[in-house]
Scaffold this motif. Structure first.
Motif, PDB file in Angstrom:
ATOM      1  N   TYR A   1      -3.269   9.246  -1.296  1.00 44.97           N
ATOM      2  CA  TYR A   1      -2.931  10.668  -1.203  1.00 44.97           C
ATOM      3  C   TYR A   1      -3.801  11.424  -2.193  1.00 44.97           C
ATOM      4  O   TYR A   1      -4.102  10.922  -3.279  1.00 44.97           O
ATOM      5  CB  TYR A   1      -1.457  10.933  -1.544  1.00 44.97           C
ATOM      6  N   SER A   2      -4.195  12.636  -1.833  1.00 50.68           N
ATOM      7  CA  SER A   2      -4.917  13.487  -2.774  1.00 50.68           C
ATOM      8  C   SER A   2      -3.928  14.112  -3.749  1.00 50.68           C
ATOM      9  O   SER A   2      -2.711  14.033  -3.568  1.00 50.68           O
ATOM     10  CB  SER A   2      -5.682  14.572  -2.016  1.00 50.68           C
ATOM     11  N   GLY A   3      -4.464  14.724  -4.802  1.00 48.20           N
ATOM     12  CA  GLY A   3      -3.618  15.372  -5.792  1.00 48.20           C
ATOM     13  C   GLY A   3      -2.994  16.655  -5.272  1.00 48.20           C
ATOM     14  O   GLY A   3      -3.346  17.154  -4.198  1.00 48.20           O
ATOM     15  N   VAL A   4      -2.069  17.185  -6.057  1.00 45.12           N
ATOM     16  CA  VAL A   4      -1.353  18.402  -5.650  1.00 45.12           C
ATOM     17  C   VAL A   4      -2.316  19.559  -5.461  1.00 45.12           C
ATOM     18  O   VAL A   4      -2.200  20.342  -4.513  1.00 45.12           O
ATOM     19  CB  VAL A   4      -0.275  18.758  -6.686  1.00 45.12           C
ATOM     20  N   ALA A   5      -3.306  19.693  -6.355  1.00 42.01           N
ATOM     21  CA  ALA A   5      -4.257  20.797  -6.259  1.00 42.01           C
ATOM     22  C   ALA A   5      -5.063  20.736  -4.965  1.00 42.01           C
ATOM     23  O   ALA A   5      -5.507  21.766  -4.456  1.00 42.01           O
ATOM     24  CB  ALA A   5      -5.198  20.786  -7.460  1.00 42.01           C
ATOM     25  N   ALA A   6      -5.236  19.532  -4.437  1.00 41.27           N
ATOM     26  CA  ALA A   6      -5.975  19.362  -3.182  1.00 41.27           C
ATOM     27  C   ALA A   6      -5.042  19.323  -1.979  1.00 41.27           C
ATOM     28  O   ALA A   6      -5.458  18.987  -0.873  1.00 41.27           O
ATOM     29  CB  ALA A   6      -6.811  18.087  -3.230  1.00 41.27           C
ATOM     30  N   GLY A   7      -3.785  19.666  -2.183  1.00 44.21           N
ATOM     31  CA  GLY A   7      -2.824  19.730  -1.092  1.00 44.21           C
ATOM     32  C   GLY A   7      -1.931  18.525  -0.944  1.00 44.21           C
ATOM     33  O   GLY A   7      -1.024  18.510  -0.115  1.00 44.21           O
TER      34      GLY A   7
ATOM     35  N   SER B   1       0.832  -1.203   0.000  1.00 37.34           N
ATOM     36  CA  SER B   1       0.000   0.000   0.000  1.00 37.34           C
ATOM     37  C   SER B   1       0.869   1.256   0.000  1.00 37.34           C
ATOM     38  O   SER B   1       0.579   2.234  -0.712  1.00 37.34           O
ATOM     39  CB  SER B   1      -0.933  -0.008   1.210  1.00 37.34           C
ATOM     40  N   ALA B   2       1.936   1.238   0.812  1.00 35.92           N
ATOM     41  CA  ALA B   2       2.855   2.381   0.837  1.00 35.92           C
ATOM     42  C   ALA B   2       3.570   2.524  -0.505  1.00 35.92           C
ATOM     43  O   ALA B   2       3.731   3.641  -1.018  1.00 35.92           O
ATOM     44  CB  ALA B   2       3.866   2.205   1.960  1.00 35.92           C
ATOM     45  N   TRP B   3       3.985   1.398  -1.076  1.00 37.21           N
ATOM     46  CA  TRP B   3       4.686   1.441  -2.371  1.00 37.21           C
ATOM     47  C   TRP B   3       3.778   1.983  -3.468  1.00 37.21           C
ATOM     48  O   TRP B   3       4.227   2.734  -4.345  1.00 37.21           O
ATOM     49  CB  TRP B   3       5.181   0.050  -2.733  1.00 37.21           C
ATOM     50  N   SER B   4       2.494   1.643  -3.416  1.00 32.96           N
ATOM     51  CA  SER B   4       1.581   2.122  -4.453  1.00 32.96           C
ATOM     52  C   SER B   4       1.472   3.638  -4.438  1.00 32.96           C
ATOM     53  O   SER B   4       1.249   4.266  -5.473  1.00 32.96           O
ATOM     54  CB  SER B   4       0.195   1.492  -4.277  1.00 32.96           C
ATOM     55  N   GLY B   5       1.639   4.241  -3.249  1.00 37.01           N
ATOM     56  CA  GLY B   5       1.605   5.698  -3.162  1.00 37.01           C
ATOM     57  C   GLY B   5       2.819   6.359  -3.776  1.00 37.01           C
ATOM     58  O   GLY B   5       2.801   7.555  -4.063  1.00 37.01           O
ATOM     59  N   VAL B   6       3.885   5.574  -3.963  1.00 34.29           N
ATOM     60  CA  VAL B   6       5.099   6.084  -4.607  1.00 34.29           C
ATOM     61  C   VAL B   6       5.087   5.786  -6.100  1.00 34.29           C
ATOM     62  O   VAL B   6       5.417   6.639  -6.929  1.00 34.29           O
ATOM     63  CB  VAL B   6       6.348   5.462  -3.952  1.00 34.29           C
ATOM     64  N   ALA B   7       4.692   4.567  -6.455  1.00 34.72           N
ATOM     65  CA  ALA B   7       4.778   4.123  -7.844  1.00 34.72           C
ATOM     66  C   ALA B   7       3.673   4.703  -8.719  1.00 34.72           C
ATOM     67  O   ALA B   7       3.900   5.018  -9.885  1.00 34.72           O
ATOM     68  CB  ALA B   7       4.742   2.597  -7.903  1.00 34.72           C
ATOM     69  N   PHE B   8       2.472   4.852  -8.172  1.00 28.78           N
ATOM     70  CA  PHE B   8       1.325   5.269  -8.978  1.00 28.78           C
ATOM     71  C   PHE B   8       0.931   6.689  -8.622  1.00 28.78           C
ATOM     72  O   PHE B   8       0.343   6.943  -7.571  1.00 28.78           O
ATOM     73  CB  PHE B   8       0.156   4.308  -8.751  1.00 28.78           C
ATOM     74  N   ASP B   9       1.278   7.593  -9.506  1.00 30.62           N
ATOM     75  CA  ASP B   9       1.046   9.019  -9.280  1.00 30.62           C
ATOM     76  C   ASP B   9       0.268   9.581 -10.458  1.00 30.62           C
ATOM     77  O   ASP B   9       0.822   9.796 -11.538  1.00 30.62           O
ATOM     78  CB  ASP B   9       2.386   9.745  -9.123  1.00 30.62           C
ATOM     79  N   VAL B  10      -1.025   9.761 -10.273  1.00 33.76           N
ATOM     80  CA  VAL B  10      -1.862  10.390 -11.295  1.00 33.76           C
ATOM     81  C   VAL B  10      -1.881  11.881 -10.987  1.00 33.76           C
ATOM     82  O   VAL B  10      -2.575  12.339 -10.073  1.00 33.76           O
ATOM     83  CB  VAL B  10      -3.293   9.814 -11.279  1.00 33.76           C
ATOM     84  N   VAL B  11      -1.083  12.644 -11.724  1.00 35.20           N
ATOM     85  CA  VAL B  11      -0.976  14.083 -11.463  1.00 35.20           C
ATOM     86  C   VAL B  11      -2.270  14.770 -11.881  1.00 35.20           C
ATOM     87  O   VAL B  11      -3.048  14.256 -12.699  1.00 35.20           O
ATOM     88  CB  VAL B  11       0.228  14.687 -12.220  1.00 35.20           C
ATOM     89  N   ASP B  12      -2.527  15.945 -11.308  1.00 33.35           N
ATOM     90  CA  ASP B  12      -3.693  16.729 -11.710  1.00 33.35           C
ATOM     91  C   ASP B  12      -3.627  16.966 -13.220  1.00 33.35           C
ATOM     92  O   ASP B  12      -2.569  17.311 -13.758  1.00 33.35           O
ATOM     93  CB  ASP B  12      -3.704  18.067 -10.968  1.00 33.35           C
ATOM     94  N   TYR B  13      -4.750  16.794 -13.907  1.00 26.35           N
ATOM     95  CA  TYR B  13      -4.733  16.867 -15.370  1.00 26.35           C
ATOM     96  C   TYR B  13      -5.843  17.777 -15.884  1.00 26.35           C
ATOM     97  O   TYR B  13      -6.802  18.091 -15.166  1.00 26.35           O
ATOM     98  CB  TYR B  13      -4.855  15.471 -15.978  1.00 26.35           C
ATOM     99  N   ARG B  14      -5.684  18.191 -17.142  1.00 28.93           N
ATOM    100  CA  ARG B  14      -6.609  19.159 -17.739  1.00 28.93           C
ATOM    101  C   ARG B  14      -7.478  18.566 -18.838  1.00 28.93           C
ATOM    102  O   ARG B  14      -8.548  19.095 -19.138  1.00 28.93           O
ATOM    103  CB  ARG B  14      -5.818  20.340 -18.326  1.00 28.93           C
ATOM    104  N   ALA B  15      -7.012  17.515 -19.491  1.00 30.93           N
ATOM    105  CA  ALA B  15      -7.706  16.974 -20.655  1.00 30.93           C
ATOM    106  C   ALA B  15      -9.129  16.548 -20.302  1.00 30.93           C
ATOM    107  O   ALA B  15      -9.345  15.769 -19.373  1.00 30.93           O
ATOM    108  CB  ALA B  15      -6.932  15.778 -21.211  1.00 30.93           C
TER     109      ALA B  15
END
Length: 245
Positions: free
Chosen positions: A83-89, A52-66
């Motif tokens: 973890y929430s996205g960067v836009a959500a802190g 679970s901890a590794w998934s927070g490092v390996a899988f990062d869906v950044v905030d997107y616009r499309a």
């Protein structure tokens, strides 16, 4: 591993109860099968927390616009965001981490039970050859994790409309650039579709690239023609570099 749900919906408690019930049933099964079941449970818990901890490092869906009106929130972690996205802190989500860990706990205990059954069958079929049984065990235990990108989709941006069409066309031409990566690219996940950064007409498609064991190897980008049908440029960027710089 596609993360399509978050931990704060109405379904969170029901899902948690289902996962707890499944974990309890698996523990009961292990208790009936082996006197070492406490060690198996502790090992499975440690593996679930680590995954679970590794998934927070390996899988990062950044905030997107499309396909979004403004900016769509990303997340980290899979199959449930931790973890929430960067836009959500970029905040840590304890509920998501707990549910995610429960998912991995059920998977680890279930896979270990299946592995035990397969090994028992292999031992009966092959006799008591210890070396053969150990080799079969290693193959059955390790191969699914090493090759997991071949049959488990990663979390990714969910786009619609014309950006989705362009992203689909870009995926078809990943083979033109994936050999530039340091390791074999077994799977890609969509990050975003935005205008090209070289001021040329057309869109740039950015994809997360993964190799064995779902280890991320960087960003694979494709610069598409104005029609969005083919790419006329592309490459691999380190994970620390943005596709839009």
């Amino acid at each position: 591993m596609r993360a399509v749900i978050g931990p704060n919906g109405w379904w969170g408690p029901p899902l948690g109860l289902v996962l707890i019930a499944a974990a309890v049933l698996l523990v009961v099964w292990w208790r009936q099968q082996s006197y070492r079941w406490p060690l198996i449970l502790v090992g499975a818990l440690a593996a679930a927390l680590a995954l679970s901890a590794w998934s927070g490092v390996a899988f990062d869906v950044v905030d997107y616009r499309a396909g979004c009106d403004g900016l769509c929130a990303g997340h980290r972690g899979a199959p449930i965001p931790t973890y929430s996205g960067v836009a959500a802190g970029g905040a840590f989500l304890p509920g998501g981490f707990l549910l995610n860990s429960l998912v991995y706990l059920v998977l680890v205990l279930g896979w270990a039970a299946l592995l035990r059954a397969l090994l028992s069958g292999a031992e009966n079929a092959l006799g008591r050859g210890a070396l053969v049984v150990v080799l079969v065990a290693l193959m059955l235990a390790v191969a699914p994790f090493v090759l997991s990108p071949l049959f488990l989709p990663p979390p990714e941006a969910h786009v619609r409309g014309d950006p989705q069409r362009i992203a689909i066309n870009a995926r078809r031409e990943v083979y033109l650039y994936d050999q530039l990566a340091s390791f074999p690219v077994l799977r890609v996940g969509l990050e975003d579709v935005r205008p090209r950064s070289d001021n040329q007409p057309g869109m740039r498609v950015c994809l997360s690239a993964y190799t064995f064991l779902y280890i991320p190897v960087g960003h694979l980008y494709l610069d598409m023609t104005p029609e969005g049908v083919h790419s006329n440029g592309g490459g691999i960027l380190p994970r620390s570099v943005s596709c839009w710089e």
